[in-house]
Write an enzyme that holds these catalytic residues in place. Structure first.
Site, PDB file in Angstrom:
ATOM      1  N   GLU A  17       0.834  -1.299  -0.039  1.00 17.51           N
ATOM      2  CA  GLU A  17      -0.112  -0.120  -0.084  1.00 17.51           C
ATOM      3  C   GLU A  17       0.920   1.206  -0.053  1.00 17.51           C
ATOM      4  O   GLU A  17       1.834   1.445   0.812  1.00 17.51           O
ATOM      5  CB  GLU A  17      -1.017   0.019   1.108  1.00 17.51           C
ATOM      6  N   THR A  48      -3.995   4.817  -1.989  1.00 21.02           N
ATOM      7  CA  THR A  48      -5.072   5.117  -1.094  1.00 21.02           C
ATOM      8  C   THR A  48      -5.814   6.403  -1.801  1.00 21.02           C
ATOM      9  O   THR A  48      -5.094   7.124  -2.706  1.00 21.02           O
ATOM     10  CB  THR A  48      -4.541   5.696   0.295  1.00 21.02           C
ATOM     11  N   HIS A  77      -7.651   2.447  -4.416  1.00 22.82           N
ATOM     12  CA  HIS A  77      -8.936   2.683  -3.510  1.00 22.82           C
ATOM     13  C   HIS A  77      -9.762   3.718  -3.985  1.00 22.82           C
ATOM     14  O   HIS A  77      -9.513   4.564  -4.603  1.00 22.82           O
ATOM     15  CB  HIS A  77      -8.195   3.266  -2.019  1.00 22.82           C
ATOM     16  N   ARG A 107     -15.898   1.858   2.116  1.00 19.88           N
ATOM     17  CA  ARG A 107     -16.848   2.697   2.465  1.00 19.88           C
ATOM     18  C   ARG A 107     -16.347   4.085   2.967  1.00 19.88           C
ATOM     19  O   ARG A 107     -16.719   5.190   2.557  1.00 19.88           O
ATOM     20  CB  ARG A 107     -17.699   2.136   3.835  1.00 19.88           C
ATOM     21  N   TYR A 154     -11.811  -7.811   8.432  1.00 19.86           N
ATOM     22  CA  TYR A 154     -11.593  -7.238   9.846  1.00 19.86           C
ATOM     23  C   TYR A 154     -11.214  -8.481  10.955  1.00 19.86           C
ATOM     24  O   TYR A 154     -12.373  -9.355  11.282  1.00 19.86           O
ATOM     25  CB  TYR A 154     -12.546  -6.307  10.656  1.00 19.86           C
ATOM     26  N   HIS A 158     -14.532  -4.512  13.889  1.00 21.36           N
ATOM     27  CA  HIS A 158     -14.688  -3.146  13.362  1.00 21.36           C
ATOM     28  C   HIS A 158     -15.274  -2.064  14.597  1.00 21.36           C
ATOM     29  O   HIS A 158     -16.393  -2.764  15.385  1.00 21.36           O
ATOM     30  CB  HIS A 158     -15.729  -2.896  12.233  1.00 21.36           C
ATOM     31  N   LYS A 174     -20.430  -8.578   0.919  1.00 19.32           N
ATOM     32  CA  LYS A 174     -19.428  -7.960  -0.134  1.00 19.32           C
ATOM     33  C   LYS A 174     -19.259  -8.988  -1.138  1.00 19.32           C
ATOM     34  O   LYS A 174     -19.109  -8.674  -2.513  1.00 19.32           O
ATOM     35  CB  LYS A 174     -18.118  -7.567   0.487  1.00 19.32           C
ATOM     36  N   GLN A 185      -7.426  -5.238   7.759  1.00 20.09           N
ATOM     37  CA  GLN A 185      -6.955  -4.539   8.470  1.00 20.09           C
ATOM     38  C   GLN A 185      -5.920  -5.139   9.237  1.00 20.09           C
ATOM     39  O   GLN A 185      -5.677  -6.170   9.348  1.00 20.09           O
ATOM     40  CB  GLN A 185      -8.141  -3.918   9.154  1.00 20.09           C
TER      41      GLN A 185
END
Length: 310
Positions: A17, A48, A77, A107, A154, A158, A174, A185
């Site tokens: 990333e 990002t 992203h 989101r 997650y 979360h 999803k 994450q």
């Protein structure tokens, strides 16, 4: 009867990333990081995309740089908080025109002011569906192919979720919306990743779940990360960073901790690794050296081999 040949498992994937720089100095650091990471031949590099218009413009500029001047394949992203459906459709279409062939649909963080407009889409699953709708309308540009669509998962609940089980159900939703894979994450205990994968598979999630690993080599950065992610710092890592005699020892401690997480995930069957880099290459490269992630070598075909006889 001859037994059918056994299929060999694919090598683990590798991705990083990156985020757009905020100053000339950080831009130089990022360019050096890209130069150092490119030879590791990652499968993709995520970029990002959040914040104000200037930062979003920086994300697009970074995507353009990766496409035009490197061999790296960018994964853009995309967040839906604060945007209209039309704005998001235009953004996805613009990414396709730029040559982007993968999106990480998120989101995004909710605004602190509850009176601020949160946009037309409420969940990442709705964003995945929107990406697939735009994809169908741009099938010619994609040569009738598909965009790779990733989502977040997650290992630790979360902060806004009522339960870990709810997070698993959201991941399943999803997938049903059209997601191809998930990236977790950050987490600090190997059991978190293993538990997530086991619960997701039991619930019907079949897409790959890639562990997101962050080599943290600074105690202040660890505190910031945990505050933003809603996590409690790992006491062992926090103590090692605080008690280190200097930057070199902090670096070794942070890399060693992250490498143990990465190795444990791979031993548990993880399909690859996604490294959050902070736009810095040294810790990521040192982690890879410790983990010894296998990469399939690739030699470019000489031009002469492509020329047909007259």
């Amino acid at each position: 009867m001859t037994a059918p040949p056994q299929r060999t498992a694919p090598p683990p994937s590798l991705s990083y990333e990156l985020y757009p720089p905020r100053s000339a100095a950080s831009a130089d650091t990022l360019l050096r990081t890209i130069e150092e990471l490119e030879p590791t031949r990652p499968d993709h590099v995520s970029v990002t995309y959040s914040g104000d218009e200037a930062r979003r413009a920086g994300s697009l500029a970074l995507l353009d740089h990766l496409i035009a001047r490197t061999t790296l394949r960018p994964l853009a992203h995309l967040t839906c908080v604060g945007s209209t459906r039309a704005e998001l459709e235009d953004t996805v279409a613009a990414l396709v025109r730029r040559g982007v062939r993968g999106v990480l649909a998120l989101r995004g963080d909710l605004p602190e002011d509850p009176g601020t407009d949160r946009g037309e889409l409420r969940y990442a699953g709705e964003l995945v569906e929107l990406v697939r709708d735009v994809e169908r309308r741009h099938s010619a540009a994609l040569a009738a192919g598909r965009l790779a669509v990733g989502v977040a998962a997650y290992p630790t609940r979360h902060p806004e979720s009522p339960s870990f089980r709810h997070d698993v159900e959201v991941l399943l939703a999803k997938q049903r919306s059209g997601a191809d894979f998930a990236i977790t994450q950050v987490y600090f205990r190997p059991q978190r990743y293993e538990r997530l994968v086991a619960a997701a598979r039991a619930a019907g999630v079949t897409i790959p779940i890639v562990p997101g690993i962050m080599p943290v080599t600074d105690p202040r950065r660890l505190q910031t990360l945990c505050r933003l992610a809603g996590l409690a710092p790992h006491p062992g890592l926090a103590a090692a960073l605080e008690d280190a005699s200097g930057p070199a020892e902090r670096h070794r401690a942070g890399v060693a901790f992250a490498a143990r997480l990465a190795r444990a995930a791979l031993d548990a069957g993880a399909p690859g690794l996604h490294l959050y880099t902070f736009n810095e290459h040294r810790a990521a490269l040192d982690l890879l050296e410790r983990v010894d992630l296998p990469r399939v070598p690739h030699e470019p075909v000489p031009l002469d081999d492509l020329l047909l006889p007259a």
